[in-house]
Design a protein around this motif. Structure first.
Motif, PDB file in Angstrom:
ATOM      1  N   LEU A 238       0.658  -1.236  -0.072  1.00  0.00           N
ATOM      2  CA  LEU A 238      -0.156  -0.085   0.022  1.00  0.00           C
ATOM      3  C   LEU A 238       0.698   1.233   0.095  1.00  0.00           C
ATOM      4  N   LEU A 239       1.924   1.330   0.754  1.00  0.00           N
ATOM      5  CA  LEU A 239       2.818   2.427   0.854  1.00  0.00           C
ATOM      6  C   LEU A 239       3.567   2.599  -0.443  1.00  0.00           C
ATOM      7  N   ALA A 240       3.782   1.546  -0.994  1.00  0.00           N
ATOM      8  CA  ALA A 240       4.405   1.634  -2.334  1.00  0.00           C
ATOM      9  C   ALA A 240       3.619   2.212  -3.496  1.00  0.00           C
ATOM     10  N   VAL A 241       2.338   1.943  -3.476  1.00  0.00           N
ATOM     11  CA  VAL A 241       1.410   2.181  -4.289  1.00  0.00           C
ATOM     12  C   VAL A 241       1.298   3.700  -4.341  1.00  0.00           C
ATOM     13  N   LEU A 242       1.016   4.150  -2.896  1.00  0.00           N
ATOM     14  CA  LEU A 242       0.866   5.713  -2.671  1.00  0.00           C
ATOM     15  C   LEU A 242       2.047   6.608  -2.852  1.00  0.00           C
ATOM     16  N   GLY A 243       3.008   5.916  -2.766  1.00  0.00           N
ATOM     17  CA  GLY A 243       4.338   6.598  -3.081  1.00  0.00           C
ATOM     18  C   GLY A 243       4.471   6.863  -4.687  1.00  0.00           C
ATOM     19  N   LEU A 244       4.075   5.870  -5.418  1.00  0.00           N
ATOM     20  CA  LEU A 244       4.024   6.139  -6.861  1.00  0.00           C
ATOM     21  C   LEU A 244       2.929   7.084  -7.244  1.00  0.00           C
ATOM     22  N   ALA A 245       1.764   7.089  -6.512  1.00  0.00           N
ATOM     23  CA  ALA A 245       0.733   7.951  -7.019  1.00  0.00           C
ATOM     24  C   ALA A 245       1.411   9.361  -6.707  1.00  0.00           C
ATOM     25  N   ALA A 246       1.715   9.738  -5.534  1.00  0.00           N
ATOM     26  CA  ALA A 246       2.398  11.010  -4.862  1.00  0.00           C
ATOM     27  C   ALA A 246       3.172  11.434  -6.080  1.00  0.00           C
ATOM     28  N   ARG A 247       4.261  10.602  -6.423  1.00  0.00           N
ATOM     29  CA  ARG A 247       5.083  11.034  -7.363  1.00  0.00           C
ATOM     30  C   ARG A 247       4.636  11.602  -8.620  1.00  0.00           C
ATOM     31  N   TRP A 248       3.734  10.937  -9.116  1.00  0.00           N
ATOM     32  CA  TRP A 248       2.824  11.227 -10.172  1.00  0.00           C
ATOM     33  C   TRP A 248       2.089  12.487  -9.930  1.00  0.00           C
ATOM     34  N   ALA A 249       1.353  12.669  -8.953  1.00  0.00           N
ATOM     35  CA  ALA A 249       0.515  13.822  -8.605  1.00  0.00           C
ATOM     36  C   ALA A 249       1.264  15.041  -8.195  1.00  0.00           C
ATOM     37  N   MET A 250       2.022  15.101  -7.498  1.00  0.00           N
ATOM     38  CA  MET A 250       2.905  16.229  -7.135  1.00  0.00           C
ATOM     39  C   MET A 250       3.446  17.499  -8.157  1.00  0.00           C
ATOM     40  N   PRO A 251       3.972  16.691  -9.251  1.00  0.00           N
ATOM     41  CA  PRO A 251       4.356  17.718 -10.233  1.00  0.00           C
ATOM     42  C   PRO A 251       3.144  18.460 -10.783  1.00  0.00           C
ATOM     43  N   ASN A 252       2.115  17.796 -11.109  1.00  0.00           N
ATOM     44  CA  ASN A 252       0.774  18.157 -11.482  1.00  0.00           C
ATOM     45  C   ASN A 252       0.339  19.049 -10.874  1.00  0.00           C
ATOM     46  N   ALA A 253       0.359  18.674  -9.604  1.00  0.00           N
ATOM     47  CA  ALA A 253      -0.296  19.800  -8.566  1.00  0.00           C
ATOM     48  C   ALA A 253       0.293  21.101  -8.510  1.00  0.00           C
ATOM     49  N   LEU A 254       1.761  21.062  -8.498  1.00  0.00           N
ATOM     50  CA  LEU A 254       2.368  22.215  -8.485  1.00  0.00           C
ATOM     51  C   LEU A 254       2.232  22.965  -9.803  1.00  0.00           C
ATOM     52  N   ARG A 255       2.241  22.305 -11.031  1.00  0.00           N
ATOM     53  CA  ARG A 255       1.846  23.012 -12.062  1.00  0.00           C
ATOM     54  C   ARG A 255       0.690  23.599 -12.174  1.00  0.00           C
ATOM     55  N   ILE A 256      -0.479  23.029 -11.589  1.00  0.00           N
ATOM     56  CA  ILE A 256      -1.602  23.830 -11.526  1.00  0.00           C
ATOM     57  C   ILE A 256      -1.800  24.812 -10.508  1.00  0.00           C
ATOM     58  N   TYR A 257      -1.104  24.779  -9.462  1.00  0.00           N
ATOM     59  CA  TYR A 257      -0.844  25.967  -8.608  1.00  0.00           C
ATOM     60  C   TYR A 257      -0.445  26.858  -9.189  1.00  0.00           C
ATOM     61  N   LYS A 258       0.895  26.846 -10.015  1.00  0.00           N
ATOM     62  CA  LYS A 258       1.583  28.028 -10.484  1.00  0.00           C
ATOM     63  C   LYS A 258       0.754  28.612 -11.384  1.00  0.00           C
ATOM     64  N   TYR A 259       0.085  28.055 -12.550  1.00  0.00           N
ATOM     65  CA  TYR A 259      -0.764  28.515 -13.386  1.00  0.00           C
ATOM     66  C   TYR A 259      -1.830  29.240 -12.720  1.00  0.00           C
ATOM     67  N   SER A 260      -2.429  28.941 -11.699  1.00  0.00           N
ATOM     68  CA  SER A 260      -3.612  29.194 -10.891  1.00  0.00           C
ATOM     69  C   SER A 260      -3.034  30.589 -10.434  1.00  0.00           C
ATOM     70  N   ALA A 261      -1.948  30.662  -9.923  1.00  0.00           N
ATOM     71  CA  ALA A 261      -1.313  31.909  -9.118  1.00  0.00           C
ATOM     72  C   ALA A 261      -0.919  33.073 -10.089  1.00  0.00           C
ATOM     73  N   VAL A 262      -0.491  32.411 -11.372  1.00  0.00           N
ATOM     74  CA  VAL A 262      -0.172  33.559 -12.260  1.00  0.00           C
ATOM     75  C   VAL A 262      -1.393  34.136 -12.989  1.00  0.00           C
ATOM     76  N   ARG A 263      -2.490  33.305 -13.234  1.00  0.00           N
ATOM     77  CA  ARG A 263      -3.769  33.847 -13.612  1.00  0.00           C
ATOM     78  C   ARG A 263      -4.482  34.702 -12.636  1.00  0.00           C
ATOM     79  N   TYR A 264      -4.267  34.301 -11.160  1.00  0.00           N
ATOM     80  CA  TYR A 264      -4.909  35.421 -10.301  1.00  0.00           C
ATOM     81  C   TYR A 264      -4.269  36.670 -10.405  1.00  0.00           C
ATOM     82  N   GLU A 265      -2.721  36.616 -10.325  1.00  0.00           N
ATOM     83  CA  GLU A 265      -2.211  37.810 -10.266  1.00  0.00           C
ATOM     84  C   GLU A 265      -2.325  38.756 -11.629  1.00  0.00           C
TER      85      GLU A 265
END
Length: 167
Positions: A18-45
């Motif tokens: 279970l920890l291995a599967v969660l680690g792989l999911a987090a490895r995939w999701a974190m860059p996408n979440a960061l990219r979405i945050y950056k785009y939203s912050a830029v758009r807001y400003e």
């Protein structure tokens, strides 16, 4: 509870799986979440700066003679202007600072393409026209791949454009 002979250690193995599967999911999701945050912050400003520019333009068009904070009616001293810095902006009316805004931590502003890093001013005349023609890039500090352009022409028209990943 009694364990059967073949089930010894299965709970620990399932937990590790279970920890291995969660680690792989987090490895995939974190860059996408960061990219979405950056785009939203830029758009807001970008939209916040655009609304501030339009508001100051409206003031310049409708109430230029009544903007003086010191009670004077000198037209030249009442025109609003915006001072852009690399990390935010300040709004002035009648030479008095009325608003100071700092961008979110990952967002930067760039005045035109040939900005030398000094603070730059955007002036409005009595008709609400902008001097000079301006392009403001609002981008993520990790690079200019995520960003928007605010294009202001001297006829007083503003538009917001998305910057493609290629530039």
């Amino acid at each position: 509870m009694m364990n059967r002979a073949g089930e010894r250690g299965m709970a620990a193995l399932e937990l590790l799986l279970l920890l291995a599967v969660l680690g792989l999911a987090a490895r995939w999701a974190m860059p996408n979440a960061l990219r979405i945050y950056k785009y939203s912050a830029v758009r807001y400003e970008a939209e916040l700066l655009l609304s501030e520019l339009r508001y100051e333009q409206m003031l310049a068009r409708t109430a230029a003679q009544n903007l003086a904070a010191d009670g004077s009616t000198a037209i030249a001293s009442t025109r609003p202007y915006i001072l852009l810095t690399g990390t935010g902006y300040r709004v002035y009316r009648s030479r008095y600072e009325v608003k100071r805004h700092s961008c979110l931590a990952t967002v930067r502003l760039k005045f035109n393409d040939s900005w030398d890093g000094r603070d730059q001013m955007i002036f409005f005349n009595a008709n609400g026209n902008v001097y000079p023609n301006v392009t403001i890039k609002v981008f993520s500090s990790g690079g200019e791949g995520i960003g928007c352009k605010l294009v202001l022409d001297n006829a007083g028209r503003f538009r917001l454009e998305r910057i493609d990943a290629g530039g």
